[in-house]
Scaffold this motif. Structure first.
Motif, PDB file in Angstrom:
ATOM      1  N   PRO A  21     -91.635 -42.892 117.540  1.00 60.44           N
ATOM      2  CA  PRO A  21     -90.492 -42.216 118.171  1.00 60.44           C
ATOM      3  C   PRO A  21     -90.378 -40.794 117.638  1.00 60.44           C
ATOM      4  N   LEU A  22     -89.909 -39.891 118.486  1.00 59.91           N
ATOM      5  CA  LEU A  22     -89.792 -38.485 118.093  1.00 59.91           C
ATOM      6  C   LEU A  22     -88.339 -38.034 118.114  1.00 59.91           C
ATOM      7  N   HIS A  23     -88.021 -37.138 117.197  1.00 61.89           N
ATOM      8  CA  HIS A  23     -86.709 -36.501 117.217  1.00 61.89           C
ATOM      9  C   HIS A  23     -86.658 -35.560 118.423  1.00 61.89           C
ATOM     10  N   TYR A 294     -93.133 -39.823 126.942  1.00 59.42           N
ATOM     11  CA  TYR A 294     -91.965 -39.793 126.062  1.00 59.42           C
ATOM     12  C   TYR A 294     -90.717 -39.586 126.913  1.00 59.42           C
ATOM     13  N   ASP A 295     -89.702 -40.412 126.640  1.00 62.44           N
ATOM     14  CA  ASP A 295     -88.452 -40.319 127.389  1.00 62.44           C
ATOM     15  C   ASP A 295     -87.319 -40.814 126.500  1.00 62.44           C
ATOM     16  N   PHE A 296     -86.101 -40.458 126.887  1.00 62.85           N
ATOM     17  CA  PHE A 296     -84.931 -40.984 126.198  1.00 62.85           C
ATOM     18  C   PHE A 296     -84.714 -42.446 126.566  1.00 62.85           C
ATOM     19  N   LEU A 305     -86.783 -39.861 121.300  1.00 64.04           N
ATOM     20  CA  LEU A 305     -87.740 -39.943 122.394  1.00 64.04           C
ATOM     21  C   LEU A 305     -88.719 -41.073 122.115  1.00 64.04           C
ATOM     22  N   LEU A 306     -88.890 -41.942 123.098  1.00 63.91           N
ATOM     23  CA  LEU A 306     -89.753 -43.110 122.950  1.00 63.91           C
ATOM     24  C   LEU A 306     -90.922 -42.999 123.913  1.00 63.91           C
ATOM     25  N   MET A 330     -89.493 -49.417 129.327  1.00 60.17           N
ATOM     26  CA  MET A 330     -90.059 -50.652 128.799  1.00 60.17           C
ATOM     27  C   MET A 330     -90.276 -50.482 127.302  1.00 60.17           C
ATOM     28  N   SER A 331     -90.234 -51.565 126.585  1.00 63.34           N
ATOM     29  CA  SER A 331     -90.505 -51.539 125.149  1.00 63.34           C
ATOM     30  C   SER A 331     -91.689 -50.624 124.830  1.00 63.34           C
TER      31      SER A 331
END
Length: 437
Positions: A21-23, A294-296, A305-306, A330-331
């Motif tokens: 995950p990203l900040h 990557y999305d919220f 961001l996942l 999705m996971s």
């Protein structure tokens, strides 16, 4: 069959590590301090753990014993009705206090938060299964519980919200005027039927503002899927023959991951070789029509961001009756594994799924929740293919919850009033246009 003593973490066994995950501000991997406003440290440690097995605390096992181990049943009457040589097994999770698999993670989440001194948990819920589970779990460990329930389900399933209140929870329809995130949506769309992304924004907003308040999530994240592996671990010990095909429904991924991860461990070790298939609603097709980006995790952009299969955090699904599968993403762990080719994915219309649910109820006697009818529809389709080919395949699926609170939806199906939503590509494109740059 005894209760598993450990949860299984599949991450160390994967051929490649999943993206972090990203900040959203720095675009750097998030650290424990970034997650601390939302989760207790013990859950953060599980989220990033590289240990293959995590011991289940005794206090959690004590609550699990109220309904676990759950039964693994063979659907012999369904097999006969289909005239298939296939052997169909299902792991039934509907006997929990909340009527679904969701307490498998709600109980440990409530336990770890209580041990950390948290006073109140906030969360979102789609169909109400997760909200019911967290409300129950909070009642077991003396926590307050505040829930934002997607408006479509809040209106369709009044007795789900009643159950949450019986367990002591406060329940809001989402979008609500209680939060800034919800108020903004209502100002622009007063008749919004809501989405899980909006409800997550509301729950996260309240949790982040309170020193003794934390947030609990019912799917998607690694620690949630970790807790659900009690399903697959039990099934491995209960089956007398290994499956050729494993089928599960997917919304955020917790039920699917919980069932298949222990079997994937055995497959990666070369001991078994089943085909594994995820089934999602055609109205919210994250695997089959989403993009890997990557999305919220929420609509307002409060979460990290996942990297996941997503339809865009602005996507608002049609109000299908499988409310637990109406999530834009999705996971990340399952998305990564899908990119690695570790399982297949298909989508189903809700009329085909409800047809499967009725068929299952009339043969096996259990009324399924709308979510697992997706897996049942594909299980029936696979069994009928076996009828054509004569292959005596062993099929395993998870019946992750009962449908006793979903009779209004079954009434719509039986009366012929249920509609299938055809999702235009333009709606997906519009939502994807809002992906973080």
């Amino acid at each position: 069959m005894t209760l598993p003593s450990h949860w299984y973490n599949i991450v160390p066994d994967l051929p490649a590590a999943p993206p972090p995950p990203l900040h959203p501000g720095t675009r750097q991997p998030v650290g424990p301090d970034d997650l601390a406003p939302l989760f207790p440290m013990e859950l953060i440690e599980q989220e990033v753990s590289t240990e293959r097995f995590v011991a289940i605390p005794q206090e959690v096992l004590d609550v699990y014993r109220m309904w676990r181990p759950t039964p693994l049943l063979r659907a012999r009457r369904l097999e006969r009705a289909l005239g298939t040589p296939a052997r169909i097994y299902y792991k039934y999770e509907g006997g929990s206090p909340a009527g679904s698999h969701k307490p498998n993670t709600a109980v440990p989440q409530a336990f770890y938060n209580a041990r950390a001194g948290v006073r109140r948990l906030t969360t979102e819920t789609g169909a109400g299964q997760w909200g019911s589970a967290l409300a129950f779990a909070c009642s077991q460990f003396g926590l307050e519980c505040e829930i934002w329930m997607v408006r479509a389900s809040y209106d369709q399933k009044p007795y789900r919200r009643s159950l949450m209140r019986v367990y002591g929870a406060t329940v809001h329809a989402s979008p609500s005027s209680v939060t800034k995130a919800g108020g903004k949506v209502l100002a622009e769309h007063p008749d919004s039927t809501g989405s899980l992304g909006i409800a997550i924004s509301e729950a996260v907003e309240v949790a982040a503002a309170g020193a003794d308040v934390r947030y609990a999530l019912g799917s998607v994240l690694n620690h949630v899927l970790l807790h659900q592996t009690v399903i697959g671990e039990e099934a491995l010990g209960q089956l007398e023959e290994m499956p050729d095909v494993i089928i599960g429904c997917t919304g955020g991924g917790s039920n699917f991951g919980g069932l298949v991860f222990p079997f994937l461990r055995e497959k990666l070790a070369g001991r078994i070789d089943p085909v594994i298939r995820a089934v999602e609603p055609a109205a919210c097709p994250t695997f089959t029509r989403g993009v890997y980006a990557y999305d919220f995790g929420d609509t307002a952009g409060f979460t990290p961001l996942l990297k996941m299969h997503t339809l865009g955090h602005d996507f608002v699904p049609d109000p299908i009756h499988a409310g637990g599968l109406r999530y834009h993403g999705m996971s990340p762990l399952l998305s990564h594994m899908y990119e690695l080719g570790m399982f297949e994915a298909v989508s189903k219309s809700q009329s085909e799924c409800f047809e499967a649910g009725v068929r299952f109820a009339r043969t096996e006697g259990i009324l399924p929740a709308p979510e697992p009818t997706h897996a049942l529809a594909e299980t029936i389709a696979e069994a009928l293919r076996c009828k054509e080919t004569g292959e005596p395949k062993v099929i395993l699926t998870a019946l992750c919850g009962h449908g006793h609170f979903d009779l209004a939806a079954y009434d719509r199906y039986l009366s012929g009033a249920m509609e299938d939503f055809t999702l235009p590509q333009s709606r997906i494109d519009d939502a994807l246009a809002g992906l973080p740059g």
